[in-house]
Structures are given as C-alpha cells and as structure tokens.
Write an enzyme that holds these catalytic residues in place. Structure first.
Site, mmCIF file in Angstrom:
data_model
loop_
_atom_site.group_PDB
_atom_site.id
_atom_site.type_symbol
_atom_site.label_atom_id
_atom_site.label_comp_id
_atom_site.label_asym_id
_atom_site.label_seq_id
_atom_site.Cartn_x
_atom_site.Cartn_y
_atom_site.Cartn_z
ATOM 1 N N SER A 162 0.846 -1.187 0.000
ATOM 2 C CA SER A 162 0.000 0.000 0.000
ATOM 3 C C SER A 162 0.895 1.256 0.000
ATOM 4 C CB SER A 162 -0.887 0.007 1.244
ATOM 5 O OG SER A 162 -1.638 1.179 1.254
ATOM 6 N N GLY A 163 0.645 2.140 -0.937
ATOM 7 C CA GLY A 163 1.432 3.374 -1.030
ATOM 8 C C GLY A 163 2.648 3.235 -1.921
ATOM 9 N N THR A 167 -1.586 2.524 -8.132
ATOM 10 C CA THR A 167 -2.652 3.271 -8.796
ATOM 11 C C THR A 167 -2.068 4.344 -9.703
ATOM 12 O OG1 THR A 167 -3.978 2.829 -6.848
ATOM 13 C CG2 THR A 167 -4.800 4.500 -8.331
ATOM 14 N N ASN A 209 -1.164 5.519 3.188
ATOM 15 C CA ASN A 209 -1.387 6.204 1.919
ATOM 16 C C ASN A 209 -2.630 7.079 2.032
ATOM 17 O OD1 ASN A 209 -1.674 6.944 -0.717
ATOM 18 N ND2 ASN A 209 -1.889 4.871 -1.537
ATOM 19 N N SER A 212 -5.470 5.561 -0.529
ATOM 20 C CA SER A 212 -5.283 4.111 -0.644
ATOM 21 C C SER A 212 -6.491 3.444 -1.295
ATOM 22 C CB SER A 212 -5.055 3.546 0.756
ATOM 23 O OG SER A 212 -4.844 2.174 0.666
ATOM 24 N N SER A 213 -6.204 2.650 -2.319
ATOM 25 C CA SER A 213 -7.303 1.923 -2.978
ATOM 26 C C SER A 213 -7.640 0.745 -2.072
ATOM 27 C CB SER A 213 -6.851 1.386 -4.336
ATOM 28 O OG SER A 213 -5.989 2.298 -4.954
ATOM 29 N N GLY A 440 -0.766 -5.933 -2.773
ATOM 30 C CA GLY A 440 0.367 -6.862 -2.705
ATOM 31 C C GLY A 440 0.226 -7.802 -1.533
ATOM 32 N N GLU A 442 0.393 -9.345 2.007
ATOM 33 C CA GLU A 442 0.256 -8.644 3.299
ATOM 34 C C GLU A 442 0.591 -9.578 4.452
ATOM 35 O OE1 GLU A 442 -3.589 -6.792 3.535
ATOM 36 O OE2 GLU A 442 -3.035 -5.240 2.088
HETATM 37 N N1 LIG Z 1 5.366 7.851 -10.215
HETATM 38 C C1 LIG Z 1 5.059 8.638 -9.207
HETATM 39 N N2 LIG Z 1 5.427 9.922 -9.232
HETATM 40 C C2 LIG Z 1 5.118 10.736 -8.224
HETATM 41 N N3 LIG Z 1 4.464 10.352 -7.111
HETATM 42 C C3 LIG Z 1 4.063 9.077 -7.026
HETATM 43 C C4 LIG Z 1 4.344 8.164 -8.073
HETATM 44 N N4 LIG Z 1 3.837 6.988 -7.682
HETATM 45 C C5 LIG Z 1 3.257 7.163 -6.496
HETATM 46 N N5 LIG Z 1 3.383 8.421 -6.088
HETATM 47 C C6 LIG Z 1 2.902 8.992 -4.804
HETATM 48 O O1 LIG Z 1 2.622 7.948 -3.911
HETATM 49 C C7 LIG Z 1 1.295 8.042 -3.452
HETATM 50 C C8 LIG Z 1 0.722 6.637 -3.324
HETATM 51 O O2 LIG Z 1 0.596 6.074 -4.587
HETATM 52 P P1 LIG Z 1 -0.607 5.098 -4.962
HETATM 53 O O3 LIG Z 1 -1.889 5.604 -4.460
HETATM 54 O O4 LIG Z 1 -0.512 4.807 -6.403
HETATM 55 O O5 LIG Z 1 -0.201 3.853 -4.119
HETATM 56 P P2 LIG Z 1 -0.880 2.395 -4.212
HETATM 57 O O6 LIG Z 1 0.200 1.426 -4.438
HETATM 58 O O7 LIG Z 1 -1.979 2.421 -5.159
HETATM 59 O O8 LIG Z 1 -1.352 2.236 -2.730
HETATM 60 P P3 LIG Z 1 -2.660 1.460 -2.254
HETATM 61 O O9 LIG Z 1 -2.387 0.002 -2.343
HETATM 62 O O10 LIG Z 1 -2.818 1.910 -0.869
HETATM 63 O O11 LIG Z 1 -3.759 1.886 -3.142
HETATM 64 C C9 LIG Z 1 0.564 8.852 -4.488
HETATM 65 O O12 LIG Z 1 -0.500 9.531 -3.918
HETATM 66 C C10 LIG Z 1 1.631 9.796 -4.956
HETATM 67 O O13 LIG Z 1 1.722 10.890 -4.080
HETATM 68 MG MG LIG Z 2 -3.983 2.283 -5.076
#
Ligand SMILES: Nc1ncnc2c1ncn2[C@@H]1O[C@H](COP(=O)(O)OP(=O)(O)OP(=O)(O)O)[C@@H](O)[C@H]1O
Ligand SMILES: [Mg+2]
Length: 1047
Positions: A162-163, A167, A209, A212-213, A440, A442
C-alpha cells in the site's frame, strides 16, 4: 594487502550487515579503505566509513554490481542484496525504474518528476524495451506494439505494498495508451473519467497512503484492429467493507462521504437531512479522528466527481439515489440503540426516532418494519419462522452488516454502471490490454480473513509470474537448442492447493464451517489443524499463539487469526432487512439487492470465499490468455519522503514481490548466459592471441577458452548464439581474468611509471639548469654594478682632487692679493697722516717765522747769540726733512710693489678663467702690453700708481733732495718711454732684488731687466702673448701639491 584480509585497498566488497537483528538485514556493498589484521575500514555507498571485523568482509563484488545497471538480469551475481544495492544507487540518482528481465521495478519517488511529459511519450513511441532507459511508458508501448503485431491480448500486472504507487502507475499506463491511440475520442475521456469516481467510492486515507485503494481492480482497454481505443471494462475485487463502519486512528472512511458533506449545497443537504456539515458529527466518519487531507479539497473533489459522473452518463436521479443511500448510511451510523429485556431475554430497541425516520425515508421503506428489522431476527427452524429479539450488541452488528452490504452494493452497482457506459460492444471479439492494480502480499501483526484472500490472490499471481518466467526460460533454452529437461524448479502449486484448489482446502473448510449452524471460529481452527496439521507448508500456532494457524507462503510464513472468519465469509446481513429493502420505494436500492431470497434458501447464498475464488479464477483465466508484463512497485520509506531509501523495508518488499524467483529459476539452470562475441571479448586474454575478432569464429573461440580455463567436467552448454554457464564457472573465469588483468596492469603501470619518471626527471633537470642560469646572471650583474659604482666613486675623487687643487691655488692668490691690498691701504692711510703732520710742521714753521720776526727785535740785541741758535734750529729742521723724504720714498716703493702684484694677480686670473672673466673683461679694461704701455697713455693701474705722484706738490717733485730720484711728468700727465721703463724698474725691480732701503735703485738692476726682456724677445719659443704683458720676474714658483692620492 594485509595478511589477515584477502582483499585489496580500493576493492568493492560485500560486507555482513552490522548490528542487525532483523530478518530483512542483508549484506551491503562497500569499498575497502584500509585493512588491518583483525579489522577492515570500509566506506559504504552513503560515503560513511566504518570498521568491521575482517571476517565480516564476505566476498569481492562482481564487476557488474560495481556500477548500477538498467537490467538487473545482467548482474553476474543476482542476489537479494545485489538487486537492493542496484536499486538504491539508481534511486539516489532519481532513476526510479529498473528492469529485471521483463519485469519493471518502480520505486515511488514521492515527488513529481519531469519524466511523464509529452516529450517522453514521443520518445518511447515505437521503441524496443531495451532501446531506452527503463520507463513505464516503455512497458506500455511494448504491450501496445505487441498487441498490434501479434494480435494477442496483453496484460500488465502491477503489484506492491500500500502506497507503493500501483494506482499512479495504472493511471500513467492509461494516459499513455490514450495518448498513443491518437483518436482523442469521447470514450478515452470516459475511461479516464471513470478513475475519479472509482477512487471516490473505493479509496480512503490510511496511515500508509492518503489515497489508498481499498479494492483491487482490473481494467481492460479494448482496441480496434487499427489500434484505437474502442472501450474498456473494469473488474473490481474485494472492497474493504469493514472501513464503512470502523476506521483506525488517523484513518478516514471512503472519500465520497467527506466530499459529499463538503460539496453539497444547503438545500441538497436539507433534502438529505444532513443538518450537520462537519464529518465529526457522524459516527461512521469520526472514529479515526481525521477529517481533512493535506493538499486535497473535498468540496472541489465533489464537483469533479459530479462532473465525471455526467461524463459517464449517470442520470441526475441516479446520482441523487446514490446520495440518498450514502446519507442513509450516515444516519444509520448515528442511530442509537437501547438495551432492554423481553421475556427475560436480552433485547434492544431503537432509541433515536428522528434518525430512524430519516433512514426510513431515505431508503424508501416504512419506519415500523425498519425498526423491527433492526432489532429482531427471523430464523427458519424446523420448517417454521421464528422471530427472536436481538441484544443491543447484535442489533449494532446487524446494522453494521447491513451498512457494509449496502455500501458494497452501491460500489458494485457504480462499477457496473461505468462498465455499461465504457464497454459498448462487450460481445465483439477485440484485443485488449489489461492493467491489474491489486494489493500486494500482506503480513500484519493480526492477519484476518481479508489477508488470507489477498495472499491467496498473490500466490496465484506469483504462480502466474513464475510460470511466465520459467516459460521464458524454457523458450530461451529451446531457441538456443539447449537441453533443459534436467532443469527442475519448484513452484508454489502446493500452497495454492492448500488454500483453494485441492479438496478439503482451507477455503472450502471455511465455507463448510460458515454454513454449519454450530460452526464457530474455534471449531474452524480445530478442523484446519486436523486436516492440514502435518503438512510442511501449514504452521500450527505455538503455545502463545494457539488460536492461530499459519501458512508458509512464497514470501514467508504468515500467521492468521481465525476470529471473525466465519462471519466475514458469510458476508450477509439480516434476512429481515434484506426482504425489507427489496420492497423499497427506492429503485436504486432494489436494483442493488435484486433477488428476493426466500428465508429457507438463505444458506445457499454464495459466501465471500466462493465469490472471491470465482472472480480470481476468472482473472487468472484472463491473465493466462494474455501476454504478461509485470510491474513491481516499491515503497522506499514509511514517511512518504523523497530521497529516503529504507533498505530493510525495501528488502521486505523485494521478498514479498517474488522477484527473487527470477534469480532462483535462473540459478536452477544456467544463470550466466553471454553472447559469444561478448564472452570472447571479455575472456580472450586467457588464451594465446587470436587476431581480430571479425575474422574469428567466436563460438569456436569460446569453446577454446572454456577448454583452456575450466575443468573438463564443468557443466556448460553452447547454444546457438550464447554460451550458458553455471555460477561457479563464471566465478572461476572472472577470477582468472582479474588475476591476469592485475598482472598486466602492474606491468603496464611499471612501464608507464618509468616513462613518467624519466619525463619528470628531464623536466626537473631542465628546471634546475634554468634556475642556475638565472642565478649566475644575477650574480654577475650584481658584481658589475658594484664595480661600476667603484669607478664612479674613483672619478668623483679625482674630480674633487682637481677642484681642491684649483681652489687652493685661487685661495693662495686671493690671500696674497688681500695682503697687497691691505698694504696699499695701510700706506695710503700713512700718507694722509704724514701730510697732516707736515701741515702741522708748516704751521709750526710759520709760528717760528713770526717768532723770528718778533725775535728780530731782540736779535739786534742778542744777534750773536741768536744767530747761533737759529743756525742750530735750521740744521735740525733740515735733518728732519731729509728723514721725512727718505721715509716717503720708502713708502712710495712699497706702494708700487703692491700695485704691481695686484696687476699681476689680475692678469693671471684673466688668463686662467677666460670664460669667467669674459663679462669682467667687457667691464674692466684689458691690461695693456708692455709695448702699448710704452706708446700709449698709462693704464689705469699705472694711473693708480701715478696718482699720488701727480698729486705731489711741484716743489717736491722738481726738487732732488738727499739722493731721491724725482719722478718726471710729461706736460700732458703721461711719462715718456724712458721714464716709463724707469718707472717699471723702479716699481718692480725691487721685487726681484733684496729690498734696499739704503738708497735708490742702481743702474745694474735696470740693465738686468732690460737685458732679460731683450733676451726673451729674441727667443722664438717664448709666445709674444707672454711678452705683451709686463714681465713678471716675481711670479711665484708653482706650489707643490702634497697628499695628492686622496681617493
Ligand atoms: N510515479 C510517481 N510519481 C510521483 N508520485 C508518485 C508516483 N507513484 C506514487 N506516487 C505517490 O505515492 C502516493 C501513493 O501512490 P498510490 O496511491 O498509487 O499507491 P498504491 O500502491 O496504489 O497504494 P494502495 O495500495 O494503498 O492503493 C501517491 O499519492 C503519490 O503521491
Ligand atoms: Mg492504489
């Protein structure tokens, strides 16, 4: 090199982790700074120096690990720690993407990097994967190219914690595909606009995050044969329902609730009966204590969501229905229950009529049945419906279960609605690119049913990944005509069988127990232990964790707590409520719960396990029919900070991502594979010279090299284009090469040092000579200057001497002139005095005459006597006069002498200083020559001499008394020649002779002077210039200069 340490200074090595107890501590790369017997000073990648025990230096770093590489598959030593170091070094340079074969590793930069612009989109368009530095656009483009070329489905599996950025990566892929499909059509816009709606209803703020999705999703973009986006389909997995009713500290509920409260207009809020705008007033929103998000505006987001819903053709009444249901959830959360007793049994009643009415109104159901459905339960026992009262806790649980299902229903309905809009022709066969954004692996402190489902999904994905990697390996072996039959590899099929595949698997046991009326979480645990307790991949809880069971996943052991498993798996709410909402006036609600389930068939409702497994199976089928790409997102730190790389956290993610499987599969076969030419280029120095590579058969040469350097029985294979080696052979080759290189380097260094030293010596010598030359020149110049100064001084001394001599001479003469002048003045004074005396005498004589006349009378009387006395007096007088004349003559002589000396001195001065006296000459008349003086009137000097004579009384000048020669004067005042000569002699003659005071000058002196003059005139060598001036017989002899050599 120290005897205790086999490594050299400056060498890159791997060092054992220091003071590390964590299971995620791995060796780190460092450079040797100094070696001692027992310890070694190393400098790590963060430039920090530390002493480590000599034994902790594990091994030398492989050459490929020393600098960072874009594709980690090329690392000679593919280990967890080599991967980690490579990623860390690249991340420090803001290179967030790295390949591991076909997998892309993306590290969250936590900052906006300028790498997603139009320029990059154009740059990566139609390029091969390895052509440009790793990038998510490269993967997207490759998938698109492959889709078009092979007309086959593609999928991109994005996983990570997560984070980690799953997404964001999904959005980037969708943006890239929308940009390159090049149509800019409405459907592309709709697909992109689906994202904010999905995020509003499925994303929430968690401690890890802010966005977070809380669900997994698979978006399938469908393309026309021409490559334009035709539509899309979204599949969602396992929304986290518990969040609707409970949030941990610093966490929020789903974004939509906060956006709605902030963005609704007051009349809308009035209609929804949401009097309170602040989320803190709603129980379901306030438990986490967090209401706003930094950098996010809920009201603005709500406007965006509404706009996106419009784009996706949501009707206004549809939107309003959704808002009504959301508002009903908030009011349900605020509904209070009161514990009571009915027939000695615990019961509950609603203690909040207002909220109850609001809920009833918003759900479109009557208040009274709602009240009953919330506080009672009807069960089907022995063919009869039995109604029982619920305790307060059960009533609250029943309410929460209903809310969870309701929200899940809303979410599913929204996704379905989006799909209806963006998936126009679902039955038309079309190629697609699918993007899977899924949670991923956990492993928390307390893992529940959700973690089991998530980890099961990840096991499936890992199996899929491993299969793909192994398949690729096989493909490569086959392409290279390598025998790979003996290569064995263990996959995670066993775990999949345990959880969900084989009969009596964990999920089916959970399902069974869920359906069993007397089934509890404890009975479930017992069943699991009994059924699988003796399997190696199943872990029984230790004494302290007896109520737990564990599974040895590919990423490590995870212990699960079965508490609440059955309830979660049932995934249902009260049948009374269900039947009630089915009769609702709210069409949207009825649409969410479509089927009228008869009470007696409630048991047949699909459990969560079943639903999840079904959707997972479907997903895996879809994936297996597509060509996969893998993106592993990694979160560099827990603090959402840029440029902060937490090694242990990253190791954990690497392990959970299953990336090491690539290395494991490789190691099972031939991990080192190199193209023949590259191999020969690297190791040809181990065999005798072979000539230019272009003319060689590289395959044959590679075989020669292996024969010469590797043991005969070593396991190696020669493919079509590559040589396949095992790790140990590669290490042996590297070692031999580095030894040889070291030897050659030393030889080259020796030669170069010799040349450099000689060059240095020559330059040094040249420099010395230059310095010497300059010093010598300086010395000689100094000497010359001293000498020149000496000569100057000598010249000055001589000049001073000459000037002194001149000055002394002038001084002597001046003194002489002064003496003569003084003499002259003294004599003139004397003359004056003498004249005065003579006047006095004259007066006395006159007195005497008068006396005589007086005495005449007496003379008669005393004639005789008196005549005698007179005679005596006369005699005396005459004597006095003679004496006086004598004295006067002497004085005159003296004066003349002085005048002559003066004139001579003037003449000399005129001769010696003609220039100086030039002006004087004009003023003073030139002294006349002797001739001139003889013919011309007497010069002024003579006049000076003659002046006293001229003034002498005539009586005295004419008379010659007592031998004094009288001076004759011409009637005009000038003397004739003879008298002048006489005068000269008279005047100057006495200067030659001894002064004679006894009488006048004798004729011999005069004659002598004349004779001398005549002689001089006769002599031709005497210059007439000399003779033209009065002969100076008395010129003083030149004065001797004593003490001449004064320097
Ligand atoms: N390529 C990138 N460039 C800039 N910032 C990024 C990038 N990837 C992620 N981030 C930052 O990290 C934060 C978390 O990313 P994201 O929401 O995609 O995580 P996630 O893997 O989808 O987490 P979750 O599983 O909780 O949904 C985003 O809000 C953004 O601020
Ligand atoms: Mg996400």
């Amino acid at each position: 090199m120290d005897a205790g340490c086999p490594h050299r200074k400056g060498e890159y090595v791997w060092v054992k982790p220091q003071n590390a107890t964590s299971e995620f501590a791995v060796p780190f790369g460092a450079r040797i700074v100094r070696t001692e017997k027992t310890q070694t000073l190393v400098c790590d990648d963060r430039k920090k120096q530390l002493w480590v025990p000599a034994g902790d230096v594990l091994k030398a770093m492989h050459i490929t690990s020393q600098a960072d590489v874009e594709d980690m598959i090329t690392l000679g030593d593919l280990q967890e720690y080599t991967i980690l170091r490579n990623l860390e070094n690249r991340y420090a340079k803001q290179l967030i993407y790295t390949y591991t074969g076909s997998m892309l590793v993306a590290i969250n930069p936590y900052q906006i990097l300028p790498i997603y612009t139009n320029r990059e989109i154009q740059l990566y368009r139609n390029k091969a994967l390895i052509e440009l530095p790793p990038h998510i656009f490269a993967v997207s483009d490759n998938a698109f190219q492959r889709l078009q070329r092979h007309k086959e489905n593609q999928c991109v599996v994005i996983s990570g914690e997560s984070g980690a950025g799953k997404t964001e990566s999904t959005k980037l892929i969708l943006q890239y595909l929308a940009a390159i499909s090049g149509k800019h059509s409405w459907i592309e816009q709709q697909i992109i606009e689906a994202n904010p709606i999905m995020e509003a209803f499925g994303n929430a703020k968690t401690v890890r995050n802010d966005n977070s999705s809380r669900f997994g999703k698979y978006i399938e973009i469908r393309f026309t044969p021409e490559g334009a986006i035709q539509g899309a389909r979204i599949q969602q997995y396992l929304l986290e329902k518990s969040r609707i009713v409970f949030q941990s500290k610093e966490e929020r509920n789903y974004h939509i609730f906060y956006c709605m409260l902030a963005g609704l207009t007051p009349p809308e809020r009035q209609r929804l009966m949401l009097q309170e705008q602040s989320p803190s007033q709603y129980h379901y929103l306030s438990q986490g204590g967090c209401f706003t998000l930094p950098g996010r505006g809920d009201a603005k987001d709500f406007a965006d969501i509404r706009a996106a819903m419009k784009v996706l053709s949501f009707k206004p009444e549809e939107m309003w229905s959704i808002l009504c249901l959301l508002a009903a959830i908030l009011h349900l959360g605020n509904l209070r229950f009161k514990a009571t007793e009915v027939a000695n049994q615990e019961a509950a009643e609603v203690d909040d009529d207002e909220n109850l009415k609001r809920v009833a109104k918003l759900l479109g159901i009557p208040v009274a049945p709602l009240n009953l459905a919330l506080t009672q339960r009807t069960i089907f026992v022995h063919g009869e419906h039995v109604t029982t009262s619920l305790s307060k806790e059960s009533a609250l649980e029943g309410r929460d279960a209903f809310v969870k299902s309701l929200y899940d229903g809303i979410f599913v309905r929204i996704v379905r609605r989006i799909n209806e809009t963006i998936n126009k022709q679902p039955d038309r066969p079309m190629n697609s690119i699918g993007v899977l954004d899924i949670f991923g692996f956990e492993n928390f402190d307390n893992n529940s049913f959700e973690q089991l489902c998530i980890n099961y999904a990840n096991e499936n994905l890992q199996q899929f990944f491993v299969g793909h990697i192994f398949k690729m390996e096989q493909d490569e072996y086959q392409n290279e005509h390598i025998n790979w039959q003996h290569i064995e590899f263990q996959d995670n099929q066993q775990i999949l069988d345990l959880i969900g595949m084989k009969p009596m698997n964990l999920m089916s046991l959970i399902d069974e127990e869920s359906k069993f009326p007397k089934g509890t979480d404890n009975t479930l645990l017992e069943k699991l232990h009994v059924q699988h307790g003796n399997r190696s991949i199943y872990v029984k809880g230790k004494t302290t964790q007896t109520s737990l069971f564990g599974i040895r996943h590919y990423a490590g052991v995870v212990m699960y707590n079965p508490l609440g498993f059955l309830e979660k798996n049932r995934d249902s709410f009260s049948g009374d409520l269900r039947s009630l909402v089915q009769r609702s006036a709210n069409k949207y609600l009825v649409d969410i719960f479509p089927q009228e389930m008869p009470m007696d068939t409630a048991k047949k409702q699909p459990t969560l396990c079943v639903k999840f497994r079904n959707s997972l199976d479907m997903l895996m089928r879809t994936l297996s029919q597509a060509h996969p790409y893998f993106i592993r997102c990694i979160k560099p730190n827990e603090y959402k900070e840029p440029k902060n790389f937490d090694k242990e956290l990253c190791v954990r993610q690497l392990r959970y991502s299953g990336m090491m499987e690539t290395a494991r599969i490789r190691r099972a076969g031939y991990p080192i594979r190199t193209a023949y030419r590259a191999f020969v280029e690297r190791y040809r120095l181990l065999v005798p010279p072979t000539g230019p590579l272009e003319k060689c058969d590289c395959r044959q040469l590679a075989q020669q090299i292996c024969l010469a350097t590797l043991p005969a029985d070593s396991d190696r294979q020669f493919g079509k284009t590559k040589i396949f080696l095992r790790d140990e052979d590669d290490a042996s080759l590297e070692q031999q090469r580095s030894q040889l290189m070291l030897k050659s380097i030393v030889t080259i260094q020796r030669g170069i040092r010799r040349v450099l030293f000689r060059r240095y010596l020559q330059r040094y010598r040249q420099a010395i000579v230059t310095v010497q030359r300059h010093w010598r020149g300086r010395l000689q110049r100094r000497k010359y200057q001293i000498m020149r100064q000496g000569f100057h001084r000598l010249g000055a001394c001589i000049a001073a001497q000459q000037l002194t001599t001149k000055f002394t001479m002038v001084r002597c003469r001046t003194i002489k002139l002064q003496a003569l002048s003084r003499g002259y003045l003294a004599r003139r004074e004397f003359k004056g005095k003498l004249a005065a005396r003579r006047e006095q005498q004259k007066e006395e004589q006159q007195k005497l005459v008068r006396l005589k006349e007086e005495q005449e009378l007496q003379r008669v009387k005393q004639q005789a006597q008196k005549e005698q006395e007179q005679e005596q007096l006369r005699l005396k007088e005459e004597q006095l006069q003679v004496q006086e004349a004598q004295r006067l003559k002497e004085e005159q002589e003296q004066r003349l002498k002085a005048e002559a000396a003066t004139r001579n001195a003037l003449a000399m001065a005129a001769l010696q200083q003609p220039k100086r006296t030039k002006s004087l000459k004009q003023e003073a008349p030139k002294p006349p020559t002797l001739q001139a003086r003889m013919s011309l009137p007497p010069p002024p000097t003579t006049l000076i001499v003659a002046a006293p004579l001229a003034t002498r009384p005539a009586s005295q000048t004419t008379a010659k008394t007592n031998g004094i020669v009288p001076i004759l004067e011409s009637p005009q005042g000038y003397n004739d020649v003879e008298s002048s000569k006489q005068m000269v002699d008279d005047v100057f003659g006495f200067l030659n002779d001894e002064p004679d005071v006894s009488g006048p000058l004798g004729p011999n002196v005069k004659e002598k002077s004349l004779m001398f003059e005549r002689e001089l005139r006769l002599r031709r060598d005497v210059p007439t210039k000399l003779l033209s001036r009065p002969v100076n017989y008395y010129e003083a002899a030149p004065r001797k200069i004593v003490n001449q050599t004064r320097l």
